[in-house]
Design a protein around this motif. Structure first.
Motif, short mmCIF file in Angstrom:
data_model
loop_
_atom_site.label_atom_id
_atom_site.label_comp_id
_atom_site.label_asym_id
_atom_site.label_seq_id
_atom_site.Cartn_x
_atom_site.Cartn_y
_atom_site.Cartn_z
N PHE A 2 34.93 42.11 44.70
CA PHE A 2 34.41 40.77 44.94
C PHE A 2 34.20 40.60 46.44
O PHE A 2 34.99 41.10 47.24
CB PHE A 2 35.39 39.70 44.45
CG PHE A 2 35.57 39.70 42.96
CD1 PHE A 2 34.68 39.01 42.15
CD2 PHE A 2 36.61 40.39 42.37
CE1 PHE A 2 34.84 39.00 40.78
CE2 PHE A 2 36.77 40.41 41.00
CZ PHE A 2 35.89 39.71 40.20
N ASP A 43 40.34 42.08 43.28
CA ASP A 43 40.83 41.12 42.29
C ASP A 43 40.76 39.70 42.84
O ASP A 43 40.72 39.48 44.05
CB ASP A 43 42.28 41.44 41.92
CG ASP A 43 42.41 42.81 41.28
OD1 ASP A 43 41.68 43.08 40.30
OD2 ASP A 43 43.21 43.62 41.79
N LEU A 44 40.80 38.74 41.92
CA LEU A 44 40.83 37.33 42.28
C LEU A 44 42.25 36.79 42.13
O LEU A 44 43.06 37.36 41.39
CB LEU A 44 39.87 36.54 41.39
CG LEU A 44 38.42 36.99 41.42
CD1 LEU A 44 37.59 36.17 40.44
CD2 LEU A 44 37.85 36.90 42.83
N ASN A 45 42.54 35.68 42.79
CA ASN A 45 43.87 35.08 42.66
C ASN A 45 43.93 34.26 41.36
O ASN A 45 42.96 34.20 40.59
CB ASN A 45 44.23 34.25 43.90
CG ASN A 45 43.34 33.03 44.09
OD1 ASN A 45 42.69 32.54 43.17
ND2 ASN A 45 43.32 32.53 45.31
N ALA A 46 45.06 33.63 41.12
CA ALA A 46 45.27 32.88 39.87
C ALA A 46 44.28 31.72 39.71
O ALA A 46 44.02 31.28 38.59
CB ALA A 46 46.71 32.36 39.82
N ASP A 47 43.72 31.23 40.84
CA ASP A 47 42.75 30.14 40.78
C ASP A 47 41.32 30.64 40.58
O ASP A 47 40.38 29.84 40.53
CB ASP A 47 42.82 29.31 42.06
CG ASP A 47 44.15 28.60 42.20
OD1 ASP A 47 44.66 28.08 41.19
OD2 ASP A 47 44.67 28.56 43.34
N GLY A 48 41.14 31.96 40.50
CA GLY A 48 39.82 32.52 40.34
C GLY A 48 39.06 32.71 41.63
O GLY A 48 37.85 32.92 41.62
N PHE A 49 39.77 32.65 42.77
CA PHE A 49 39.15 32.83 44.08
C PHE A 49 39.55 34.18 44.67
O PHE A 49 40.67 34.66 44.43
CB PHE A 49 39.65 31.79 45.09
CG PHE A 49 39.31 30.36 44.78
CD1 PHE A 49 38.04 29.98 44.42
CD2 PHE A 49 40.29 29.38 44.90
CE1 PHE A 49 37.72 28.66 44.17
CE2 PHE A 49 39.99 28.06 44.65
CZ PHE A 49 38.71 27.69 44.28
N ASP A 52 40.31 30.86 48.93
CA ASP A 52 39.71 29.52 49.00
C ASP A 52 39.02 29.37 50.35
O ASP A 52 39.62 29.63 51.40
CB ASP A 52 40.82 28.48 48.84
CG ASP A 52 40.31 27.06 48.69
OD1 ASP A 52 39.19 26.77 49.18
OD2 ASP A 52 41.02 26.24 48.10
#
Length: 117
Positions: A2, A43-49, A52
């Protein structure tokens, strides 16, 4: 992988003192700079970012306080080229956000310098 990026702007003057006196960049001049910081992660974090965008606010504050409407020869050591600015901002950002993968700096709408290790 990403990738995200965010753009920042500032205006500043400089001169490239090491160039021949008849070179246009040896004279005092200024630019409306654009800085683009790029971050990359698998990978993305738990918030989908990836991260931020709001977390990049310290870069805006740093640019506003230290670079905007300044004479870059008084701010940085060495030649104040777009290439050196890109490296400077990359190192500053990477020390705060390990996902930083590149920084691009533009002095004009048609020119870009990038630092990407």
């Amino acid at each position: 992988m990403f990738r995200i990026s965010k753009e920042f702007h500032f205006s500043a003057s400089h001169r490239l003192d090491h160039l021949a006196p008849d070179h246009q960049c040896a004279r005092l001049h200024g630019h409306n700079y654009v800085v683009v910081v790029e971050l990359a992660a698998p990978d993305l974090n738990a918030d989908g970012f990836l991260r931020d965008y709001h977390e990049l606010a310290p870069l805006k504050a740093y640019i506003d306080e230290s670079f905007d409407h300044r004479h870059l020869n008084d701010v940085l050591d060495g030649p104040t080229t777009a290439e050196n600015l890109a490296r400077h901002f990359f190192l500053w950002c990477r020390s705060r956000w390990p996902e930083v993968s590149a920084v691009k700096v533009s002095e004009t709408p048609k020119t870009w310098a990038e630092f990407r290790p």
